[in-house]
Design an enzyme around this catalytic site. Structure first.
Site, mmCIF file in Angstrom:
data_model
loop_
_atom_site.group_PDB
_atom_site.id
_atom_site.type_symbol
_atom_site.label_atom_id
_atom_site.label_comp_id
_atom_site.label_asym_id
_atom_site.label_seq_id
_atom_site.Cartn_x
_atom_site.Cartn_y
_atom_site.Cartn_z
ATOM 1 N N GLN A 78 0.845 -1.195 0.000
ATOM 2 C CA GLN A 78 0.000 0.000 0.000
ATOM 3 C C GLN A 78 0.878 1.242 0.000
ATOM 4 O O GLN A 78 1.299 1.723 1.050
ATOM 5 C CB GLN A 78 -0.959 0.021 1.193
ATOM 6 C CG GLN A 78 -1.942 1.167 1.066
ATOM 7 C CD GLN A 78 -3.047 1.134 2.088
ATOM 8 O OE1 GLN A 78 -3.246 0.160 2.805
ATOM 9 N NE2 GLN A 78 -3.779 2.220 2.157
ATOM 10 N N PHE A 79 1.140 1.777 -1.198
ATOM 11 C CA PHE A 79 2.033 2.924 -1.334
ATOM 12 C C PHE A 79 1.500 4.174 -0.640
ATOM 13 O O PHE A 79 2.270 5.057 -0.263
ATOM 14 C CB PHE A 79 2.349 3.207 -2.807
ATOM 15 C CG PHE A 79 1.252 3.927 -3.552
ATOM 16 C CD1 PHE A 79 1.287 5.306 -3.673
ATOM 17 C CD2 PHE A 79 0.200 3.227 -4.129
ATOM 18 C CE1 PHE A 79 0.281 5.978 -4.357
ATOM 19 C CE2 PHE A 79 -0.802 3.884 -4.810
ATOM 20 C CZ PHE A 79 -0.763 5.269 -4.927
ATOM 21 N N THR A 80 0.196 4.266 -0.421
ATOM 22 C CA THR A 80 -0.366 5.472 0.196
ATOM 23 C C THR A 80 0.092 5.661 1.645
ATOM 24 O O THR A 80 -0.017 6.767 2.178
ATOM 25 C CB THR A 80 -1.904 5.474 0.132
ATOM 26 O OG1 THR A 80 -2.414 4.344 0.832
ATOM 27 C CG2 THR A 80 -2.393 5.468 -1.311
#
Length: 144
Positions: A78-80
């Site tokens: 999850q890059f966020t």
């Protein structure tokens, strides 16, 4: 490197309507990789996730780790999690790792965890739907 961990009674991840990863009791691990991350940080975070005591013992005290609780891991990229949200009303992803580095460290983190526990995963860079039953709820933000 960031892990948002949630104690779950079940969790699954779907891609294009197909379930690609599923666990019963254990931890859902949402993993964010930042620019300055490396294998040493991945090792430290894997060790922390595997040994963080957030499962109840016989006295109903958070005293057991996921291994002692005989749980599983569902690891989802999850890059966020690497977003900078300090300014304005739109997140900046300038702290996030490049896709190549993020994928390398995501796969490495999975490998390290899989040496100790059953692991299911999401699909790197895919549009995923994650479903879970958060047990507690119990959620922790781990950062190394």
């Amino acid at each position: 490197m960031i892990a948002l961990i949630q104690r779950v009674s079940q969790a699954k991840v779907d891609v294009k309507g197909e379930t690609i990863g599923k666990i019963g009791k254990g931890l859902l691990v949402l993993l964010g990789v930042e620019k300055e991350d490396n294998r040493e940080k991945a090792d430290k975070l894997a060790e922390k996730v595997l040994n963080y005591r957030i499962f109840s013992d016989e006295n109903d005290k958070m005293n057991l780790n996921v291994q002692q609780a005989q749980g599983e891991l569902l690891i989802v990229s999850q890059f966020t999690l690497a977003a900078d949200t300090q300014k304005g009303l739109r997140p900046s992803f300038s702290k996030g790792a490049s896709p190549a580095l993020a994928n390398e460290l995501y796969e490495y983190f999975i490998q390290k965890c899989a040496e100790k526990l059953p692991v299911s995963t999401g699909q790197f860079a895919a549009d995923m739907q994650v479903s879970l039953t958060n047990d507690g709820p119990v959620t922790f933000w781990l950062n190394v």
